[in-house]
Design an enzyme around this catalytic site. Structure first.
Site, PDB file in Angstrom:
ATOM      1  N   GLU A 202      40.598  53.247  29.811  1.00 51.77           N
ATOM      2  CA  GLU A 202      41.166  53.570  28.505  1.00 51.77           C
ATOM      3  C   GLU A 202      40.061  54.038  27.563  1.00 51.77           C
ATOM      4  O   GLU A 202      38.864  53.843  27.835  1.00 51.77           O
ATOM      5  CB  GLU A 202      41.891  52.358  27.917  1.00 51.77           C
ATOM      6  CG  GLU A 202      41.015  51.152  27.667  1.00 51.77           C
ATOM      7  CD  GLU A 202      41.812  49.926  27.250  1.00 51.77           C
ATOM      8  OE1 GLU A 202      43.003  49.834  27.609  1.00 51.77           O
ATOM      9  OE2 GLU A 202      41.252  49.049  26.574  1.00 51.77           O
ATOM     10  N   HIS A 237      31.412  42.278  26.498  1.00 52.78           N
ATOM     11  CA  HIS A 237      32.877  42.278  26.541  1.00 52.78           C
ATOM     12  C   HIS A 237      33.454  40.868  26.662  1.00 52.78           C
ATOM     13  O   HIS A 237      34.601  40.696  27.051  1.00 52.78           O
ATOM     14  CB  HIS A 237      33.411  43.157  27.674  1.00 52.78           C
ATOM     15  CG  HIS A 237      32.771  44.502  27.727  1.00 52.78           C
ATOM     16  ND1 HIS A 237      32.876  45.411  26.703  1.00 52.78           N
ATOM     17  CD2 HIS A 237      31.985  45.080  28.673  1.00 52.78           C
ATOM     18  CE1 HIS A 237      32.192  46.499  27.014  1.00 52.78           C
ATOM     19  NE2 HIS A 237      31.648  46.320  28.195  1.00 52.78           N
ATOM     20  N   ARG A 295      48.317  32.481  30.193  1.00 49.56           N
ATOM     21  CA  ARG A 295      47.680  31.183  30.436  1.00 49.56           C
ATOM     22  C   ARG A 295      47.195  30.628  29.105  1.00 49.56           C
ATOM     23  O   ARG A 295      47.334  31.259  28.061  1.00 49.56           O
ATOM     24  CB  ARG A 295      46.483  31.358  31.369  1.00 49.56           C
ATOM     25  CG  ARG A 295      45.500  32.416  30.848  1.00 49.56           C
ATOM     26  CD  ARG A 295      44.243  32.492  31.673  1.00 49.56           C
ATOM     27  NE  ARG A 295      43.432  33.668  31.383  1.00 49.56           N
ATOM     28  CZ  ARG A 295      42.620  33.810  30.343  1.00 49.56           C
ATOM     29  NH1 ARG A 295      42.520  32.835  29.452  1.00 49.56           N
ATOM     30  NH2 ARG A 295      41.916  34.918  30.178  1.00 49.56           N
TER      31      ARG A 295
END
Length: 653
Positions: A202, A237, A295
């Site tokens: 992306e 990240h 989660r």
């Protein structure tokens, strides 16, 4: 209502300890599973029952779904809590739990299928009309497809593991020449970490905020959003600082993002705790769907702090079949909370993960608005096979500034020794004026790098003098059996007929120094009183914390505990000579690939060896053009930090 009285936690570290804490409070019997490496880990000792999965790496232990299910059966557990990472977003595992008659404390497998894959989730959101960052999330996984799509989107682009999270299998690619190597490395990381090598690509947004919504749904069709969190402060990240609520969001924007997250969860029949993550562009006021984590999140404590809710307790109650206890209008929002992740890593060395023996570990004192989630103890060995996070420190305050100041105080009370950590870096982030003002985006660390990661400077003479004093005074008293009052065994540097002097060879922060202490009339420049070195400058008295652990001493200097060791200069010179010309391992890990062979010519910056540590890959690159003279490692080999891997002979000018 489903019966749950025994719960197996299919994880390790702080999240396993945290889940078991709530489970025990609810009266449940807890079961831990562990690898061979984790046989004596804290989460194992805190559980009522522990079962060895064997192996060392995740693929040999925590990722073995069959072994985890067999452990649950052997322990008589009715339910499994997957924590985060490992099998937590594995639809096949959730389905296997259901088939085995076990309650999976997570969403239905169908929801994980829909949202657990980043590619599938983006396609679903696109159909639902949720704005997406431009990108490609299709089935074709060949290089030509990614090359074509990256050209269409425009560089820089971001490669992401379709089934992953936590920064694993994620690479920023600035230009086409870097794409092939980055794609191969990201695919290997994804396969190693998640058992799935599929990727998506992306557009890489240069200054977004990372804002996420905590959602919670029960089995009766009710779904809430429990406010939002800002997770914009990131490195490699991965999140470093998280806070709730997100600073500067209007009520309308907060509500809009929350309602969008609830719609996304309801569209896939979600049950339990989940997080819908958005990229928010402050300039335009737009937000884009990024992914949904099906989660419990690492950063869930800040949501618990501002709502007063125990999310793990809610997970257990919802799994039993109970309805959510509150409505959307009743969701509390009280004060502000900030969390930092304490990592074993080297911030000044590109945040490379660290591992080794935890020689010193102290957590801040307990108190109102203070919380520490950890799964370690002093004396543990931190393995290179798992995530390098050591603990999470969480502070709550009536407002953001109070929470920030409280967390800074907690960091000041924290002590870690034995390897490099990001402790001092976290203090610099929280103390930075831009952070205090709420200037948040994913480029924060890079933008203020000079302040947050200052260039190393030589330690001053004053430090070495204090370190030497602390070392000498912290040494155990030496008493001669034949003469308890012998001056030769005193620590005063006494010499017959000469001034008292003591010479020490000390090592700290990679620097070595010969320090000579002179003791005129027995007077010292500082006095060690317990764990404090007291120094008087005129009428001003200052104190430096000192902690001694065996052959290492930790001295507080400018807000940081600096490790100090004595060393043998002759042995140091011999070791340096033996490694001359060798490129060493920057951390403990295993050799994944060897990309060169003896006699091969390489250019500066060429990748020579790929090392895997903490579930991520790190390339050892040539610092200059040259010829590979020797290889000292082989693929699959485990190596320690500093081990020579490649000998590179510089090309003649």
């Amino acid at each position: 209502m489903k019966k749950i009285d025994t719960l197996l936690v299919a994880n390790r570290g702080e999240i396993a300890c945290r889940v078991m804490r709530t489970a025990k409070a609810l009266g449940l019997t807890t079961v831990a599973v562990h690898s061979a490496t984790d046989r004596n880990a804290r989460h194992v000792e805190e559980a009522d029952i522990a079962i060895d999965l064997g192996g060392a790496k995740p693929a040999e232990s925590y990722l073995r779904a069959d072994a985890v299910l067999a452990a649950a059966k052997a322990a008589g557990a009715q339910a499994i809590h997957p924590g985060y990472g490992f099998l937590s977003e594995n639809a096949g595992f959730a389905r296997a739990c259901e088939e085995a008659g076990l309650v999976f404390l997570g969403p239905p497998a169908s929801a994980i299928d829909a949202m657990g894959s980043k590619s599938a989730a983006k396609a679903l959101m696109e159909t639902a009309g949720v704005p997406l960052v431009p990108g490609y999330h299709g089935e074709a996984q060949d290089y030509a497809t990614f090359q074509r799509e990256a050209q269409r989107i425009g560089y820089p682009v971001l490669l992401k593991a379709a089934a992953g999270g936590g920064g694993k299998g994620m690479k920023v690619v600035e230009r086409e020449a870097e794409l092939a190597e980055a794609l191969e490395s990201a695919q290997r990381e994804a396969q190693s970490g998640f058992g799935d090598s599929r990727m998506l690509v992306e557009k890489y947004l240069t200054k977004p905020r990372h804002v996420e919504i905590q959602v919670f749904a029960d089995q009766h069709g009710n779904c809430l959003y429990l406010n939002e969190r800002d997770c914009s402060i990131q490195r490699r990240h991965q999140k470093v600082v998280e806070e709730a609520p997100a600073p500067g969001l209007s009520l309308e924007l907060r509500q809009g993002m929350g309602e969008a997250a609830v719609r996304a969860a309801q569209a896939i029949g979600y049950v339990g705790a989940g997080t819908v993550e958005f990229l928010y562009d402050e300039g335009s006021g737009q937000f884009f769907f990024m992914e949904m984590n099906t989660r419990l999140q690492v950063e869930h404590p800040v949501t618990e702090a501002i709502t007063g809710l125990d999310l793990v307790a809610l997970q257990i109650r919802v799994a039993r079949g109970e309805p959510l206890p509150i409505t959307q209008e009743q969701v509390p929002l009280i004060g502000h909370a900030i969390e930092v992740r304490l990592y074993a890593e080297d911030p000044e060395g590109g945040f490379l993960p660290a591992s080794g023996h935890l020689a010193l570990y102290r957590e801040p004192a307990a108190g109102p608005g203070r919380r520490v989630d950890s799964g370690i103890r002093e004396g543990d060995d931190i393995s290179p096979f798992y995530d390098p996070m050591l603990a999470k420190l969480i502070a709550w305050g009536e407002n953001r500034e109070e929470a920030r100041q409280r967390l800074l105080s907690m960091l000041g009370e924290t002590a870690v020794g034995g390897f490099k950590t990001n402790l001092a870096f976290l203090r610099r982030v929280l103390a930075h004026p831009a952070f205090a003002e709420g200037e948040l985006d994913t480029g924060f660390i890079g933008r203020y790098q000079d302040t947050l990661l200052p260039a190393a400077t030589a330690l001053p003479e004053r430090f070495w003098q204090l370190a030497a004093e602390a070392w000498v005074q912290s040494e155990a008293a030496r008493v001669r059996g034949d003469d308890a009052h012998s001056p030769w065994s005193a620590q005063s540097g006494w010499r017959s007929g000469l001034p008292g002097e003591t010479d020490l060879h000390l090592l700290a922060k990679g620097e070595s120094q010969v320090v000579r202490l002179r003791h005129a009339d027995g007077q010292r420049i500082a006095k060690l009183d317990g764990q404090w070195l007291e120094v008087k400058d005129g009428e001003v008295r200052r104190r430096h914390q000192v902690i001694r652990r065996g052959d290492s001493l930790y001295l507080e200097w400018n807000g940081e505990l600096v490790g100090v060791q004595r060393f043998d200069p002759i042995a140091e010179a011999e070791a340096a000579h033996s490694h001359q010309g060798g490129l060493g391992a920057p951390m403990n890990g295993s050799i994944v690939r060897i990309l060169v062979e003896p006699g091969q010519s390489v250019e500066a910056g060429a990748a020579l060896v790929v090392l895997e540590a903490m579930k991520m890959e790190h390339s050892i690159r040539a610092p200059h053009a040259g010829v590979v003279k020797s290889l000292y490692c082989s693929e699959g080999e485990l190596v320690s930090e500093g081990t020579a891997l490649v000998e590179l002979e510089e090309s003649p000018a």
